[in-house]
Design a protein around this motif. Sequence first.
Motif, PDB file in Angstrom:
ATOM      1  N   LEU A  75      -4.532   6.701   1.930  1.00 46.14           N
ATOM      2  CA  LEU A  75      -4.048   5.344   2.198  1.00 46.14           C
ATOM      3  C   LEU A  75      -4.878   4.683   3.289  1.00 46.14           C
ATOM      4  O   LEU A  75      -5.303   3.523   3.166  1.00 46.14           O
ATOM      5  CB  LEU A  75      -2.566   5.386   2.587  1.00 46.14           C
ATOM      6  CG  LEU A  75      -1.894   4.048   2.891  1.00 46.14           C
ATOM      7  CD1 LEU A  75      -2.039   3.074   1.730  1.00 46.14           C
ATOM      8  CD2 LEU A  75      -0.420   4.243   3.232  1.00 46.14           C
ATOM      9  N   HIS A  87      -3.468  -5.447   1.321  1.00 45.86           N
ATOM     10  CA  HIS A  87      -2.527  -5.589   2.431  1.00 45.86           C
ATOM     11  C   HIS A  87      -2.893  -6.794   3.299  1.00 45.86           C
ATOM     12  O   HIS A  87      -2.022  -7.617   3.638  1.00 45.86           O
ATOM     13  CB  HIS A  87      -2.539  -4.304   3.266  1.00 45.86           C
ATOM     14  CG  HIS A  87      -1.527  -4.271   4.349  1.00 45.86           C
ATOM     15  ND1 HIS A  87      -0.312  -3.650   4.230  1.00 45.86           N
ATOM     16  CD2 HIS A  87      -1.532  -4.816   5.598  1.00 45.86           C
ATOM     17  CE1 HIS A  87       0.381  -3.795   5.343  1.00 45.86           C
ATOM     18  NE2 HIS A  87      -0.341  -4.496   6.186  1.00 45.86           N
ATOM     19  N   GLU A 110      -6.493  -0.805  -1.001  1.00 42.67           N
ATOM     20  CA  GLU A 110      -5.158  -0.990  -0.427  1.00 42.67           C
ATOM     21  C   GLU A 110      -5.228  -1.862   0.823  1.00 42.67           C
ATOM     22  O   GLU A 110      -4.366  -2.719   1.048  1.00 42.67           O
ATOM     23  CB  GLU A 110      -4.536   0.362  -0.081  1.00 42.67           C
ATOM     24  CG  GLU A 110      -4.291   1.277  -1.271  1.00 42.67           C
ATOM     25  CD  GLU A 110      -3.073   0.880  -2.080  1.00 42.67           C
ATOM     26  OE1 GLU A 110      -2.599  -0.265  -1.963  1.00 42.67           O
ATOM     27  OE2 GLU A 110      -2.577   1.733  -2.839  1.00 42.67           O
ATOM     28  N   GLY A 132       0.840  -1.196   0.000  1.00 38.54           N
ATOM     29  CA  GLY A 132       0.000   0.000   0.000  1.00 38.54           C
ATOM     30  C   GLY A 132       0.869   1.238   0.000  1.00 38.54           C
ATOM     31  O   GLY A 132       1.698   1.415   0.899  1.00 38.54           O
ATOM     32  N   SER A 158      -8.402   3.765   1.931  1.00 36.80           N
ATOM     33  CA  SER A 158      -8.531   2.967   0.721  1.00 36.80           C
ATOM     34  C   SER A 158      -8.907   1.524   1.035  1.00 36.80           C
ATOM     35  O   SER A 158      -8.116   0.762   1.605  1.00 36.80           O
ATOM     36  CB  SER A 158      -7.225   2.997  -0.079  1.00 36.80           C
ATOM     37  OG  SER A 158      -7.291   2.091  -1.163  1.00 36.80           O
TER      38      SER A 158
END
Length: 415
Positions: free
Chosen positions: A256, A266, A262, A244, A259
């Motif tokens: 971030l 992750h 992401e 990410g 998201s």
Amino acid sequence: MVHETPLADHFPTPPSGSLPGAPASCQGRHRALTAFEWFCCDGGDPAKLVAEFLAGNGLDVRNIGRTATQVHPTGAGSLCGAALYVSAAAGSVMAGGPSGPPTPVPAIPDVYAVVHVHTADGAPSVQSPAQAHKSGEWRPGDQGLGEWWLGEWAPSWTPKEHAAAVDAVREAIGRGDVYQVNVVGHASAPYRGDPAAALRRVAALPGARYGGVLTGDGWALATASPETLVEVRGGRVITRPIKGTRPATEQGRRELLASAKERAEHVMIVDLERNDLARLPALGPVTVDELFAVRRWVNLWQAESVVSAPIVAPLDLADLLRAVCPGGSVTGAPKLAALAEINALEPVGRGVSMGGVGWVAPDYLDLGLSIRTVAVDGERVHAWAGGGITWDSDPTAEVEEAAAKAAPIRAALAA
């Protein structure tokens, strides 16, 4: 054929005196004693072979890290530890996958280990590539040792080809072949002069947890990696996957953290790392100690988690390498299926990138994932960058993200 080479007192240790992952207390006061090299064409089990080499030179890698840190001799001639590097290709072989496309840096071994002993306090132990060149141990081709010059970068694929690879991964996800695949691009540039200062600049980039330089016969790698592939310390095995990325601005941080794409990507890799550690019978329950923490590397925010497990039985380095190599954050899930996609899509091998580089001590191990890592051979500088692809990935954004990761490395090399 595996190569084990006794080394002269003036074997070229890094120009900065900093070996990736080596203890700060020993930097500048150790010298190389003997080296191990393995290339994919050599055959055999590289994890077993390098473990046998290290064990044969006094490092207890058959029962690594089970006891708490102990006090070890530090007098001149005593064992300090070993630098260890494993390429992405070797890691794939260890995992039972393909070795991948041909490497663009064939002079660099796929597994490299150098055992170091302590020198007397204050004794000179560091030699620059330029000095080593004069004694015949560093041979950067015919580039000479004058003023540093870096030429134009030549990519191994175009942005359009990179985007097409992203689309191909999305299609594989749609078929159910994989859940996620990390795709990586390569570029190289000609150079002239002594690369030592350029390599130091790369290793000194902010956020480089494993910043350092490792040299061999006519080659060197420099890493600014922030990511832990595997650490063994204090009776635990630890990995810190990073997945990410956003620009290091307040808006980038908010994006971030918010998201969903992401975070899902992750968490998928965190689960993969948990499974990798759970495969080892020497480990106890695997825990996620920290999830999706935001860390900074140069001008980027990146999400990092911490996964660990206690060591409850003798742990062999060879078994550990087979379990964690290559790193899940630079392969994908399921790992072997992702490796097959990588083998089919990437035009050149990953060379020194996306592998592991660090240090093996008498009672601990600390290997960084060799992202943000460059190589120099006798003619060119080589760099790699990429990212993880999921069903929600946008090809244009993925190409831009890879460029953003490569930009600080290129700037450091060119400065």
